[in-house]
Design an enzyme around this catalytic site. Structure first.
Site, mmCIF file in Angstrom:
data_model
loop_
_atom_site.group_PDB
_atom_site.id
_atom_site.type_symbol
_atom_site.label_atom_id
_atom_site.label_comp_id
_atom_site.label_asym_id
_atom_site.label_seq_id
_atom_site.Cartn_x
_atom_site.Cartn_y
_atom_site.Cartn_z
ATOM 1 N N LYS A 13 0.835 -1.214 0.000
ATOM 2 C CA LYS A 13 0.000 0.000 0.000
ATOM 3 C C LYS A 13 0.866 1.260 0.000
ATOM 4 O O LYS A 13 0.667 2.169 -0.808
ATOM 5 C CB LYS A 13 -0.943 0.014 1.218
ATOM 6 C CG LYS A 13 -1.848 -1.199 1.321
ATOM 7 C CD LYS A 13 -2.756 -1.137 2.532
ATOM 8 C CE LYS A 13 -2.047 -1.194 3.866
ATOM 9 N NZ LYS A 13 -1.422 -2.508 4.191
ATOM 10 N N ARG A 88 -10.177 0.361 8.620
ATOM 11 C CA ARG A 88 -9.750 -1.012 8.917
ATOM 12 C C ARG A 88 -10.770 -1.770 9.733
ATOM 13 O O ARG A 88 -10.513 -2.922 10.089
ATOM 14 C CB ARG A 88 -8.455 -0.959 9.724
ATOM 15 C CG ARG A 88 -7.226 -1.075 8.862
ATOM 16 C CD ARG A 88 -6.091 -0.545 9.668
ATOM 17 N NE ARG A 88 -4.969 -1.406 9.613
ATOM 18 C CZ ARG A 88 -3.776 -0.982 9.159
ATOM 19 N NH1 ARG A 88 -3.624 0.229 8.695
ATOM 20 N NH2 ARG A 88 -2.769 -1.783 9.169
ATOM 21 N N ARG A 127 11.776 -5.206 5.089
ATOM 22 C CA ARG A 127 11.493 -3.798 4.753
ATOM 23 C C ARG A 127 12.436 -2.849 5.494
ATOM 24 O O ARG A 127 12.775 -3.062 6.645
ATOM 25 C CB ARG A 127 10.050 -3.455 5.149
ATOM 26 C CG ARG A 127 9.772 -1.961 5.024
ATOM 27 C CD ARG A 127 8.314 -1.627 5.065
ATOM 28 N NE ARG A 127 7.646 -2.132 6.250
ATOM 29 C CZ ARG A 127 6.322 -2.136 6.394
ATOM 30 N NH1 ARG A 127 5.544 -1.668 5.437
ATOM 31 N NH2 ARG A 127 5.785 -2.614 7.490
ATOM 32 N N ARG A 160 11.109 -0.931 10.996
ATOM 33 C CA ARG A 160 9.974 -0.631 11.877
ATOM 34 C C ARG A 160 9.931 -1.614 13.037
ATOM 35 O O ARG A 160 10.183 -2.795 12.860
ATOM 36 C CB ARG A 160 8.668 -0.727 11.074
ATOM 37 C CG ARG A 160 8.092 0.629 10.719
ATOM 38 C CD ARG A 160 6.986 0.538 9.725
ATOM 39 N NE ARG A 160 5.815 -0.214 10.157
ATOM 40 C CZ ARG A 160 4.692 -0.317 9.447
ATOM 41 N NH1 ARG A 160 4.605 0.309 8.288
ATOM 42 N NH2 ARG A 160 3.690 -1.004 9.887
ATOM 43 N N ARG A 171 -0.464 -8.836 13.489
ATOM 44 C CA ARG A 171 -1.029 -7.866 12.528
ATOM 45 C C ARG A 171 -1.860 -8.580 11.462
ATOM 46 O O ARG A 171 -2.935 -8.107 11.083
ATOM 47 C CB ARG A 171 0.097 -7.047 11.889
ATOM 48 C CG ARG A 171 0.680 -6.018 12.857
ATOM 49 C CD ARG A 171 2.051 -5.540 12.440
ATOM 50 N NE ARG A 171 2.057 -4.916 11.135
ATOM 51 C CZ ARG A 171 3.152 -4.746 10.389
ATOM 52 N NH1 ARG A 171 4.326 -5.153 10.837
ATOM 53 N NH2 ARG A 171 3.049 -4.152 9.226
HETATM 54 P P1 AP5 Z 1 4.775 -1.619 1.910
HETATM 55 O O1 AP5 Z 1 4.423 -0.827 0.710
HETATM 56 O O2 AP5 Z 1 5.512 -0.939 3.002
HETATM 57 O O3 AP5 Z 1 3.466 -2.389 2.459
HETATM 58 P P2 AP5 Z 1 2.167 -1.835 3.185
HETATM 59 O O4 AP5 Z 1 0.996 -2.480 2.537
HETATM 60 O O5 AP5 Z 1 2.183 -0.352 3.271
HETATM 61 O O6 AP5 Z 1 2.382 -2.527 4.585
HETATM 62 P P3 AP5 Z 1 2.297 -1.913 6.067
HETATM 63 O O7 AP5 Z 1 3.084 -2.856 6.953
HETATM 64 O O8 AP5 Z 1 2.668 -0.488 6.110
HETATM 65 O O9 AP5 Z 1 0.815 -2.092 6.367
HETATM 66 P P4 AP5 Z 1 0.154 -2.120 7.720
HETATM 67 O O10 AP5 Z 1 -1.223 -2.038 7.312
HETATM 68 O O11 AP5 Z 1 0.504 -3.263 8.589
HETATM 69 O O12 AP5 Z 1 0.854 -0.907 8.522
HETATM 70 P P5 AP5 Z 1 0.372 0.578 8.830
HETATM 71 O O13 AP5 Z 1 1.557 1.442 8.861
HETATM 72 O O14 AP5 Z 1 -0.772 0.936 7.983
HETATM 73 O O15 AP5 Z 1 5.616 -2.900 1.386
HETATM 74 C C1 AP5 Z 1 6.126 -3.863 2.314
HETATM 75 C C2 AP5 Z 1 7.523 -4.320 1.835
HETATM 76 O O16 AP5 Z 1 7.381 -5.064 0.611
HETATM 77 C C3 AP5 Z 1 8.497 -3.182 1.520
HETATM 78 O O17 AP5 Z 1 9.774 -3.550 1.915
HETATM 79 C C4 AP5 Z 1 8.427 -3.032 -0.024
HETATM 80 O O18 AP5 Z 1 9.650 -2.572 -0.565
HETATM 81 C C5 AP5 Z 1 8.124 -4.468 -0.457
HETATM 82 N N1 AP5 Z 1 7.261 -4.525 -1.647
HETATM 83 C C6 AP5 Z 1 6.174 -3.746 -1.924
HETATM 84 N N2 AP5 Z 1 5.600 -4.096 -3.103
HETATM 85 C C7 AP5 Z 1 6.342 -5.152 -3.570
HETATM 86 C C8 AP5 Z 1 6.254 -5.954 -4.755
HETATM 87 N N3 AP5 Z 1 5.291 -5.759 -5.679
HETATM 88 N N4 AP5 Z 1 7.161 -6.929 -4.918
HETATM 89 C C9 AP5 Z 1 8.151 -7.143 -3.990
HETATM 90 N N5 AP5 Z 1 8.290 -6.403 -2.854
HETATM 91 C C10 AP5 Z 1 7.396 -5.417 -2.649
HETATM 92 O O19 AP5 Z 1 -0.183 0.415 10.310
HETATM 93 C C11 AP5 Z 1 0.701 0.159 11.397
HETATM 94 C C12 AP5 Z 1 -0.061 0.077 12.706
HETATM 95 O O20 AP5 Z 1 -0.733 1.333 12.964
HETATM 96 C C13 AP5 Z 1 -1.184 -0.970 12.754
HETATM 97 O O21 AP5 Z 1 -0.695 -2.255 13.095
HETATM 98 C C14 AP5 Z 1 -2.091 -0.366 13.835
HETATM 99 O O22 AP5 Z 1 -1.559 -0.594 15.120
HETATM 100 C C15 AP5 Z 1 -2.018 1.121 13.540
HETATM 101 N N6 AP5 Z 1 -3.045 1.556 12.570
HETATM 102 C C16 AP5 Z 1 -2.838 2.084 11.339
HETATM 103 N N7 AP5 Z 1 -4.010 2.370 10.725
HETATM 104 C C17 AP5 Z 1 -4.983 2.004 11.601
HETATM 105 C C18 AP5 Z 1 -6.404 2.039 11.534
HETATM 106 N N8 AP5 Z 1 -7.067 2.492 10.459
HETATM 107 N N9 AP5 Z 1 -7.100 1.590 12.614
HETATM 108 C C19 AP5 Z 1 -6.460 1.139 13.722
HETATM 109 N N10 AP5 Z 1 -5.128 1.067 13.829
HETATM 110 C C20 AP5 Z 1 -4.385 1.496 12.786
HETATM 111 MG MG MG Z 2 2.360 1.054 4.839
#
Ligand code: AP5
Ligand code: MG
Ligand code: ZN
Length: 216
Positions: A13, A88, A127, A160, A171
């Site tokens: 994402k 979410r 990552r 992270r 997660r």
């Molecule tokens: P990346 O693009 O970083 O993936 P992502 O989908 O953004 O994954 P996140 O871990 O950020 O998602 P998340 O939902 O767990 O975390 P968030 O920060 O939102 O890609 C991942 C890796 O793969 C990278 O190294 C990249 O280079 C590689 N990659 C990407 N595409 C690729 C491809 N096509 N091929 C190969 N490699 C690839 O949330 C974190 C925390 O915040 C949550 O756990 C929660 O505690 C809180 N939080 C956030 N939003 C909410 C909400 N709405 N409600 C409640 N709590 C929330």
């Molecule tokens: Mg992300």
């Protein structure tokens, strides 16, 4: 254009959002980034969020909804927005509908990045993120030219704290039990666009761009 990005942790994402916002000229709003910034600054919000983020659990809806409500009021959202990682839960989705209705706006596209669970652990544990500009890398799949250094700004790369194997498991469980049901919610509204997130990063960007331009 008002866009939502959905998909499990590690689906891509953030990686895709960084690229898509340049093409469509809308701000990238990531609730995860907002929580991490508040945690780094040690604000009351950050202290509260830390209790959940550090365990891989979702932050309570009232806190999360409040952040998004404030962010959507800012002027740069007049041209649209790309929400990454929100909503979410069903409660967040309904709250978002309410906020947008008050603003006389609505969601145009919900893009779901589909990636098999087996691939996600490797993506997340490898990552790396730039401390200075937030750009995302991967030690194997998307390495920087020089190890540990950001290609874009020369900043230092870090891992992270929730990208450990144990936290990734929690997660993913949170995603399956609380978030995945939103796919039915948006599919029922005719907004859901499914994209194969397992392809090369550039190919995925191309597919999303085509989807958003309406040619897929
Ligand atoms: P990346 O693009 O970083 O993936 P992502 O989908 O953004 O994954 P996140 O871990 O950020 O998602 P998340 O939902 O767990 O975390 P968030 O920060 O939102 O890609 C991942 C890796 O793969 C990278 O190294 C990249 O280079 C590689 N990659 C990407 N595409 C690729 C491809 N096509 N091929 C190969 N490699 C690839 O949330 C974190 C925390 O915040 C949550 O756990 C929660 O505690 C809180 N939080 C956030 N939003 C909410 C909400 N709405 N409600 C409640 N709590 C929330
Ligand atoms: Mg992300
Ligand atoms: Zn950087």
């Amino acid at each position: 254009m008002n866009i939502l990005f959905m998909g499990p942790p590690g689906a891509g994402k953030g990686t895709q959002a960084e690229r898509i916002v340049d093409t469509f000229g809308v701000p990238h709003i990531s609730t995860g980034d907002a929580f991490r910034l508040a945690m780094k600054q040690g604000t009351p919000l950050g202290q509260k969020a830390k209790e959940y983020v550090d365990q891989g659990l979702l932050v309570p809806d009232e806190i999360t909804n409040g952040i998004v409500r404030e962010r959507l009021q800012l002027e740069d959202c007049n041209s649209g927005f790309l929400l990454d990682g929100f909503p979410r839960t069903l409660q967040q989705a309904e709250a978002l509908d309410g906020m947008l209705a008050e603003m006389g706006r609505s969601i145009d596209h919900v893009v779901n990045l589909k990636v098999d669970r087996g691939l996600l652990l490797a993506r997340l544990t490898g990552r790396r993120i730039c401390k200075a500009c937030g750009a995302t890398y991967h030690v194997m799949f998307n390495p920087p030219v020089q190890e540990g250094v950001c290609d874009k700004c020369g900043g230092e790369l870090y891992q992270r704290s929730d990208d450990t194997e144990a936290k990734v498991g929690t997660r993913l469980d949170e995603y399956i039990s609380k978030t995945s049901l939103l796919l039915d919610y948006y599919s029922g509204k005719g907004l859901l666009r499914e994209v194969n997130g397992e392809k090369e990063i550039d190919e995925v960007t191309g597919e999303i761009t085509a989807c958003l331009r309406g040619s897929l």
